[in-house]
Scaffold this motif. Structure first.
Motif, short mmCIF file in Angstrom:
data_model
loop_
_atom_site.label_atom_id
_atom_site.label_comp_id
_atom_site.label_asym_id
_atom_site.label_seq_id
_atom_site.Cartn_x
_atom_site.Cartn_y
_atom_site.Cartn_z
N HIS A 103 44.02 38.14 45.46
CA HIS A 103 42.80 37.74 44.75
C HIS A 103 42.37 36.33 45.14
O HIS A 103 41.17 36.04 45.27
N ILE B 195 40.64 36.42 48.55
CA ILE B 195 39.27 36.95 48.46
C ILE B 195 38.33 35.89 47.90
O ILE B 195 37.20 35.71 48.37
N ALA B 196 38.80 35.15 46.88
CA ALA B 196 37.99 34.08 46.30
C ALA B 196 37.75 32.96 47.31
O ALA B 196 36.64 32.39 47.37
N ARG C 281 41.93 45.73 41.01
CA ARG C 281 42.20 45.61 39.57
C ARG C 281 43.32 46.55 39.11
O ARG C 281 44.24 46.16 38.40
N THR D 56 38.48 44.46 47.40
CA THR D 56 37.69 43.51 46.62
C THR D 56 38.43 43.23 45.32
O THR D 56 39.44 43.88 45.00
N HIS D 57 37.90 42.27 44.55
CA HIS D 57 38.50 42.02 43.24
C HIS D 57 38.52 43.31 42.41
O HIS D 57 39.52 43.60 41.74
N GLN E 146 49.56 40.39 44.55
CA GLN E 146 48.24 40.59 43.96
C GLN E 146 47.55 39.26 43.67
O GLN E 146 46.35 39.11 43.88
#
Length: 506
Positions: free
Chosen positions: A301, A304-305, A265, A260-261, A297
């Motif tokens: 991200h 996922i978005a 991280r 996930t975001h 990375q």
């Protein structure tokens, strides 16, 4: 008087492929101008009694192709105004790789001339027929003289027009070799669509500039790359998107699907620091690898978005490109900035205008997650941008000395919190000095820390060689080894091994 230019396509060079309407107009309109008489159809036109004037002499008189094209267009507009109408004939299709036609249409939109286009079969149609290639599968068309490596999309077939001599072929080869490699099979096509002159030659990319028969009728075709995994060539950005989609897909990787975001991280921060390490080491090979890991990375991200219906990678790139356009009016618009300082000042003004005054403070938006030195310097830069700054460096030096005295006074009190506060003020003043001197404080401290670590590593190695431990040496002996390390210079030290990433797959 507003004149008319009839722009007539001559087709690839076979008289049977010249549209009857085009031939009829060339018989009727006077005068007829040819961009060049170096075209296979010209002898046939002469045999049909069509008189013409060519602009070939302009290629000898003008210093650049751009100047040639402007001179041709200016002449045509003047002739059209004087005579009412003229015919201008160009090889192939008028809208395929014909810069003069683009310029004529631009002048037409400005109300300087009327233009009528008579299309014909283009050289591309003839090339497709000669190679038996279906362009619907995806194709890019570029001119040899304007070919840049950044324009190449290897997942698509590539047609390079006007490979008119060995020098141009060599330039094309140098642009394509990093993308395709020496041994990539390609085709050179000469005089496509002219039965008695057409030639198709299959060869390897590194051989294209060795052919003595290259001329203005030569086109290069480069087939698309298809990777074994079926997702596209490794060097393609779209392939990277496809790989990430596969990893996140139902049949993909369990670890990748679980991310996930929030879970990513820590890896984003880690990769940023590893890029900085590669920069500090001035190691281009490691830098390439670490930039790839950082890019992963970003793509992760964005994927996922996209799955959440928020945005995709293309929107990220498009937003960045639009921002670069807006914030560089001195490059892409009519703005002006002659120094780096003026560019930065304009950037900040444009950025504030984009935010629409939503920020309550000029310091809003400086990330809390930045390292302390970097955040301090960023905040100081924001304050200095509105004039809250020392007029001269002497004031900064005085502030550093003042803070140093306050640290000494705090130490004398024995109050730990006061010492901490005064040390913080001293560090903040030193960062301000670095900014005033044009030094990035974060990078400076990283470099100094790395230099200390390398020298201390040398000291430890010398101790091992002597069969002793550092703690067994006197301070004078340690100082002697330290000075030896300094005298040898950092370039003589072996670099420390990069630390192992927690997730080696990344």
């Amino acid at each position: 008087m507003l004149g008319t230019i009839w722009v007539v396509g001559l087709g690839p060079g076979d008289e049977r492929l010249l549209p009857p309407a085009n031939f009829s107009l060339l018989q009727k309109i006077r005068p007829v101008f040819l961009r060049t008489a170096r075209h296979p159809l010209v002898p046939w036109l002469e045999a049909q009694g069509i008189a013409f004037a060519s602009f070939d002499v302009y290629y000898e008189e003008q210093p650049t192709f751009e100047a040639v094209y402007r001179a041709i267009v200016d002449t045509l507009l003047e002739e059209a105004r004087c005579r009412g109408e003229v015919a201008y004939a160009v090889p192939g299709h008028p809208l395929v790789a014909e810069e003069t036609v683009r310029l004529i249409l631009e002048r037409s939109r400005q109300g300087e001339v009327r233009v009528n286009l008579l299309p014909a079969m283009s050289c591309l149609d003839a090339v497709f027929a000669a190679l038996e290639v279906d362009p619907a599968g995806g194709l890019a068309v570029l001119e040899a003289g304007r070919l840049e490596q950044a324009d190449v999309r290897p997942e698509l077939g590539l047609v390079v027009l006007q490979v008119y001599n060995r020098l141009v072929a060599s330039q094309v080869k140098l642009a394509l070799l990093p993308v395709y490699g020496d041994e990539w099979p390609v085709c050179l096509v000469r005089a496509a669509g002219v039965p008695k002159e057409e030639k198709v030659c299959s060869l390897l990319l590194h051989e294209i500039d060795r052919q003595p028969w290259l001329d203005h009728l030569t086109t290069l075709y480069v087939p698309p790359q298809h990777a074994a995994h079926g997702l596209g060539p490794p060097g393609s950005f779209s392939t990277l998107e496809a790989v990430m989609a596969r990893l996140r897909g139902p049949e993909g990787c369990p670890w990748d699907r679980a991310q996930t975001h929030a879970s990513l991280r820590r890896y984003l921060l880690e990769e940023c620091y590893e890029v900085l390490e590669a920069l500090d080491e001035q190691d281009p090979h490691r830098l390439r690898e670490e930039l790839g890991d950082l890019l992963l990375q970003i793509v992760f991200h964005a994927r996922i978005a996209q799955e959440a219906g928020h945005f995709d990678l293309r929107e990220v790139v498009a937003g960045l490109v639009e921002k670069l356009y807006r914030r560089h009016p001195h490059v892409f618009g009519k703005g002006r900035a002659d120094t780096a300082e003026e560019v930065q000042e304009n950037w900040q003004k444009i950025k504030e205008a984009e935010k629409g005054g939503r920020r309550r403070s000029l310091l809003d938006g400086v990330p809390l997650e930045l390292p302390a030195l970097a955040r301090a310097q960023k905040i100081q830069e924001r304050a200095a941008a509105v004039g809250f700054d020392w007029p001269e460096v002497s004031g900064v030096w005085a502030k550093v000395r003042e803070e140093e005295q306050e640290v000494a006074a705090a130490v004398a009190t024995g109050e730990k919190r006061q010492v901490e506060a005064e040390l913080g003020d001293l560090l903040f003043a030193v960062v301000n000095l670095a900014r005033f001197l044009g030094v990035d404080a974060e990078s400076a401290l990283r470099t100094s820390t790395a230099r200390f670590a390398r020298r201390f590593g040398y000291l430890e190695e010398r101790c091992r060689q002597a069969g002793r431990k550092p703690e067994e040496l006197s301070l004078d002996e340690l100082d002697e080894l330290w000075e030896e390390a300094k005298a040898r210079g950092d370039k003589n030290f072996s670099r420390a091994r990069p630390r192992q990433k927690e997730n080696p797959r990344r």
